[in-house]
Write a protein that holds these residues in place. Structure first.
Motif, PDB file in Angstrom:
ATOM      1  N   ASN A 143       0.821  -1.216   0.000  1.00 36.66           N
ATOM      2  CA  ASN A 143       0.000   0.000   0.000  1.00 36.66           C
ATOM      3  C   ASN A 143       0.853   1.262   0.000  1.00 36.66           C
ATOM      4  N   PHE A 144       1.869   1.290   0.860  1.00 40.36           N
ATOM      5  CA  PHE A 144       2.741   2.465   0.873  1.00 40.36           C
ATOM      6  C   PHE A 144       3.553   2.573  -0.417  1.00 40.36           C
ATOM      7  N   LEU A 145       3.981   1.446  -0.960  1.00 38.84           N
ATOM      8  CA  LEU A 145       4.735   1.510  -2.211  1.00 38.84           C
ATOM      9  C   LEU A 145       3.878   2.031  -3.360  1.00 38.84           C
ATOM     10  N   ARG A 146       2.579   1.738  -3.328  1.00 41.87           N
ATOM     11  CA  ARG A 146       1.683   2.294  -4.353  1.00 41.87           C
ATOM     12  C   ARG A 146       1.690   3.815  -4.320  1.00 41.87           C
ATOM     13  N   VAL A 147       1.620   4.390  -3.128  1.00 40.74           N
ATOM     14  CA  VAL A 147       1.636   5.853  -2.999  1.00 40.74           C
ATOM     15  C   VAL A 147       2.978   6.417  -3.441  1.00 40.74           C
ATOM     16  N   ILE A 148       4.059   5.759  -3.027  1.00 36.63           N
ATOM     17  CA  ILE A 148       5.391   6.215  -3.418  1.00 36.63           C
ATOM     18  C   ILE A 148       5.524   6.215  -4.945  1.00 36.63           C
ATOM     19  N   LYS A 149       5.053   5.163  -5.573  1.00 33.83           N
ATOM     20  CA  LYS A 149       5.156   5.060  -7.042  1.00 33.83           C
ATOM     21  C   LYS A 149       4.388   6.185  -7.721  1.00 33.83           C
TER      22      LYS A 149
END
Length: 337
Positions: free
Chosen positions: A327-333
């Motif tokens: 979930n956090f990696l989605r936002v970072i991307k």
């Protein structure tokens, strides 16, 4: 120096912690004469906990926050030396592809973050310098009221200033993550109303279960989900329960359950905010007791116990992977350019 096996036969092995005060600890201990603080004080503990990525923030520790610019420069100086001397284990994330490189190189993927921006005053242009330095995340305030915004200990009728509005827009233009943890409700809604990209609350829990001003109402949780953002579960015990005897890992996971119920599984992660390495003098400024550790999740080494509880409560493998890092990696991307 490979510090983690990032792959196993089932795929990526990653846990992302969206909030750690490591750079402050690095500064405190380097000023005492220690070198390679993360390797000597934290690395083995992080390995035991299985945590190999996250946001390490520039946080001005009380009482050193009385001179914000001086303390900010001290932290920037010491963290820069620490990073330079430990490139064998650190991978600083400036763009999303750096995370994959960290996985491939089996290094710790670190986003440099800012917990409060009191030290820039009204000078929003300094955000450009911080971006060039490597910062990719920021809250506008810690708990204080500053030139940009209002924290939970500030005037409840005050939110963003005109400089704060400009700062949010600049953060988004640069490709930096806007974080609403520590903001009072007026600041929170001001940010929601002007932001155009996902926002996060990197380390916050649920007001429905614990009436701390640092926790979020269901309406705030829904607003973050509506923006496709993420909330990181916070292990700081003052935010777990109003009843001291209930400040344990099971009641903490109740917060995660509530977030999932209100927001959906795609909007929940970890932002542990562990305090076990902070000095008692610093803790006295914002914690009810000298230690604010949640029973059963006192430090980073206990994270596997939390994962076991999620499994016992019926979360699927895919659900747990979303909470651990996806979930956090989605936002970072989406945000990092």
């Amino acid at each position: 120096m490979q510090i983690y096996k990032s792959y196993n036969k089932e795929g990526i092995n990653m846990i992302f912690d969206a909030h750690g005060d490591i750079w402050t600890d690095v500064t405190v201990k380097r000023q005492m004469g220690m070198e390679n603080v993360f390797k000597s004080e934290h690395l083995e503990r992080y390995k035991k906990g299985g945590v190999n990525s996250g946001i390490f923030v520039i946080w001005l520790d009380p009482p050193n926050d009385k001179n914000p610019q001086k303390r900010a420069f001290e932290i920037i100086e010491n963290m820069s030396i620490e990073i330079t001397n430990n490139q064998d284990i650190f991978k600083i994330v400036r763009k999303y592809s750096d995370i994959q490189e960290a996985i491939d190189e089996e290094k710790f993927a670190i986003l440099i973050g800012g917990e409060g921006l009191s030290y820039i005053g009204e000078n929003v242009d300094l955000l450009n310098a911080l971006y060039m330095f490597g910062m990719r995340h920021a809250t506008l305030t810690w708990n204080e009221q500053n030139d940009l915004a209002t924290g939970v200990k500030g005037d409840p009728n005050r939110g963003l200033s005109k400089y704060g509005v400009a700062a949010v827009k600049r953060l988004e233009d640069l490709g930096m993550i806007v974080d609403v943890s520590h903001a009072n409700e007026k600041t929170f809604w001001d940010i929601c109303n002007i932001s155009t990209k996902p926002i996060i609350a990197s380390h916050s829990n649920c007001k429905a279960l614990c009436n701390s001003p640092r926790n979020l109402t269901d309406e705030q949780l829904k607003a973050i989900a509506d923006k496709n953002g993420v909330v990181g579960l916070n292990a700081f015990s003052d935010f777990v329960s109003d009843i001291k005897e209930e400040r344990d890992i099971e009641h903490l996971v109740d917060h995660l359950d509530h977030m999932v119920e209100v927001m959906g599984i795609d909007h929940v992660g970890f932002g542990f905010d562990f305090d076990d390495y902070l000095a008692g003098e610093t803790m006295a400024f914002f914690a009810e007791e000298e230690s604010a550790s949640t029973i059963g999740l006192e430090n980073i080494t206990k994270v596997p116990e939390l994962i076991k509880i999620l499994e016992r409560r019926g979360y699927s493998k895919e659900d747990i992977e979303k909470i651990k890092y996806k979930n956090f990696l989605r936002v970072i991307k989406e945000i990092l350019k």
